[in-house]
Scaffold this active site. Structure first.
Site, short mmCIF file in Angstrom:
data_model
loop_
_atom_site.label_atom_id
_atom_site.label_comp_id
_atom_site.label_asym_id
_atom_site.label_seq_id
_atom_site.Cartn_x
_atom_site.Cartn_y
_atom_site.Cartn_z
N CYS A 127 34.75 51.38 43.37
CA CYS A 127 34.94 51.23 44.83
C CYS A 127 36.42 51.39 45.15
CB CYS A 127 34.42 49.87 45.30
SG CYS A 127 32.67 49.65 45.03
N CYS B 24 38.89 48.30 45.93
CA CYS B 24 38.79 47.11 45.07
C CYS B 24 39.74 47.20 43.88
CB CYS B 24 37.35 46.98 44.59
SG CYS B 24 37.11 45.60 43.46
N CYS C 267 33.32 31.06 42.52
CA CYS C 267 33.09 32.51 42.48
C CYS C 267 33.50 32.99 41.10
CB CYS C 267 33.93 33.18 43.55
SG CYS C 267 33.86 34.98 43.48
N CYS D 142 35.69 46.78 35.85
CA CYS D 142 34.44 47.24 36.49
C CYS D 142 34.44 48.75 36.47
CB CYS D 142 34.42 46.74 37.94
SG CYS D 142 32.93 47.19 38.84
N GLU E 82 39.29 36.37 36.24
CA GLU E 82 39.63 35.39 37.26
C GLU E 82 38.40 34.76 37.90
OE1 GLU E 82 41.32 37.53 40.95
OE2 GLU E 82 42.05 38.69 39.28
N CYS F 296 40.05 40.43 45.00
CA CYS F 296 39.31 40.55 43.74
C CYS F 296 40.08 41.38 42.72
CB CYS F 296 37.98 41.25 43.97
SG CYS F 296 37.15 40.76 45.45
N1 SAH Z 1 30.22 44.41 42.17
C1 SAH Z 1 29.67 43.49 43.10
C2 SAH Z 1 30.33 42.13 43.11
C3 SAH Z 1 31.82 42.06 43.04
S1 SAH Z 1 32.77 42.49 44.44
C4 SAH Z 1 29.60 44.10 44.48
O1 SAH Z 1 30.06 45.22 44.65
O2 SAH Z 1 29.06 43.48 45.37
C5 SAH Z 1 32.44 41.26 45.67
C6 SAH Z 1 32.61 41.76 47.08
O3 SAH Z 1 34.00 41.93 47.41
C7 SAH Z 1 31.97 43.11 47.32
O4 SAH Z 1 31.36 43.11 48.58
C8 SAH Z 1 33.16 44.04 47.32
O5 SAH Z 1 32.87 45.25 47.92
C9 SAH Z 1 34.18 43.20 48.00
N2 SAH Z 1 35.57 43.60 47.82
C10 SAH Z 1 36.16 44.14 46.74
N3 SAH Z 1 37.46 44.36 46.96
C11 SAH Z 1 37.72 43.95 48.20
C12 SAH Z 1 38.88 43.92 49.01
N4 SAH Z 1 40.05 44.39 48.57
N5 SAH Z 1 38.77 43.41 50.26
C13 SAH Z 1 37.58 42.94 50.71
N6 SAH Z 1 36.46 42.94 50.01
C14 SAH Z 1 36.52 43.45 48.76
#
Ligand code: SAH
Length: 347
Positions: free
Chosen positions: A117, A120, A106, A113, A93, A334
């Site tokens: 996290c 996410c 974006c 991934c 996406e 995301c």
């Molecule tokens: N892997 C990279 C880039 C992708 S995620 C990173 O970790 O930075 C982009 C951003 O969105 C990151 O800050 C991530 O922690 C955040 N993110 C992911 N899922 C999220 C969610 N459900 N709500 C808010 N931020 C989120």
């Protein structure tokens, strides 16, 4: 030889390939422009290239093979979320955001991934594979063509960890900023990482003028380990040292992302600790009220907590913004769009 996308070749590689096929050097420049400036989807459109050369290339290479599968447009602010299909059937996406200062896209850097996290959606099913350079630039090419407006800013903040696909990332930046392609300024590119320290230092040494965004999300290692497995590998101190190094080498201010989670990292104590950590650092903090993922039990911070957190940072002279929610009516955090599409289609 495996079938590959021609858009993954940088200018020199394409030149070498065309010379090997017994063609003149200037043909490489022409083909490069068709792909990266005019963003064609097929060989047919390359009107000044001979049928013979096109035939040779077609045997082994796709051109811009990524396809828009679905598009969701916000009625509130014009934000568009796209699902794109890759040549092997994988789905990723990308998002187009319209700001006063220009259009920003974006993009994803991987299918899935492996960073894990907890909040996410992209990481729920692990990593499928890293994207190719063509698939990274392709997301921007397809969106620019679809909306008919120039894309001036790119953030690598979609699904995936860009520093876990490092060589491709560097090549992607090279192609995207090339004067014979979209010619996007390095200053208008942001790469976001969960904090893979050695790779952050390596990126600094590339001496690019891109912005590095770091997902911090907690003010202590202990708290960070609860939501981000990468915190078991690198401490916040190591991350901040790498950030200072990045700033020293590139002169580019670091941007920290801090996703606010109710009853987790949004308290006054957390804000105070974060201020202590970032004191004296040339940085910017982007607060992101978390987007709840249905498979997980994290809740969005209440508005007053978000505002109090911001005020505390401001009181300590730290640059801070609350990320404006774009496309709230097509809301999907995301990786959520891809996941729900795949569930619906049994992919
Ligand atoms: N892997 C990279 C880039 C992708 S995620 C990173 O970790 O930075 C982009 C951003 O969105 C990151 O800050 C991530 O922690 C955040 N993110 C992911 N899922 C999220 C969610 N459900 N709500 C808010 N931020 C989120």
């Amino acid at each position: 030889m495996e079938y590959k996308d021609l858009a993954s070749f940088d200018k020199n590689e394409l030149q070498e390939l065309i010379l090997q096929l017994g063609e003149k050097k200037f043909r490489a420049a022409q083909v490069y422009e068709w792909i990266h400036k005019k963003n064609v989807d097929s060989y047919d459109e390359m009107s000044n290239i001979s049928a013979k050369l096109k035939g040779e290339l077609e045997k082994k290479y796709y051109v811009n093979s990524i396809k828009i599968l679905e598009k969701y447009e916000s009625k509130l602010d014009g934000t568009c979320k796209y699902l794109m299909k890759l040549h092997d059937g994988n789905i990723i996406e990308s998002v187009l955001m319209r700001y006063n200062h220009g259009n920003s896209v974006c993009i994803s850097s991987q299918v899935g991934c492996r960073m894990g996290c907890k909040f996410c959606a992209s990481t729920l099913d692990g990593l499928v594979r890293g994207l190719e350079p063509a698939e990274m630039v392709g997301q921007i090419y397809k969106i620019q063509k679809d909306c008919g407006e120039r894309i001036s800013n790119v953030v690598v903040m979609g699904s995936g960890e860009p520093l876990d696909n490092y060589d491709v990332l560097i090549k992607f930046i090279k192609i995207l900023t090339d004067e014979n392609g979209l010619n996007i300024s390095q200053r208008n590119i942001t790469v976001s990482t969960c904090g893979i320290v050695p790779m952050m230092r390596r990126l600094a040494d590339e001496k690019l003028s891109i912005t590095l965004a770091v997902s911090l999300h907690s003010p202590t290692d202990e708290m960070r380990r609860q939501i981000m497995p990468i915190a078991n590998k690198y401490s916040i101190n190591e991350i901040l040292d790498a950030c200072r190094y990045y700033f020293d080498v590139t002169g580019r201010r670091i941007s920290f992302e801090y996703s606010l989670i109710k009853d987790n990292n949004d308290t006054k104590e957390c804000a105070i600790k974060l201020c202590e950590l970032l004191k004296g650092m040339n940085c910017h903090v982007n607060l992101i009220p978390i987007n709840p993922v249905k498979e997980r039990n994290f809740k969005r911070s209440e508005r007053t907590y978000v505002l109090n957190f911001k005020n505390m940072l401001e009181k300590n002279s730290i640059n801070v913004t609350i990320r404006r929610e774009m496309g709230a009516d097509i809301n999907a955090a995301c990786g959520q769009l891809r996941k729900s599409y795949m569930q619906e289609h049994d992919a």
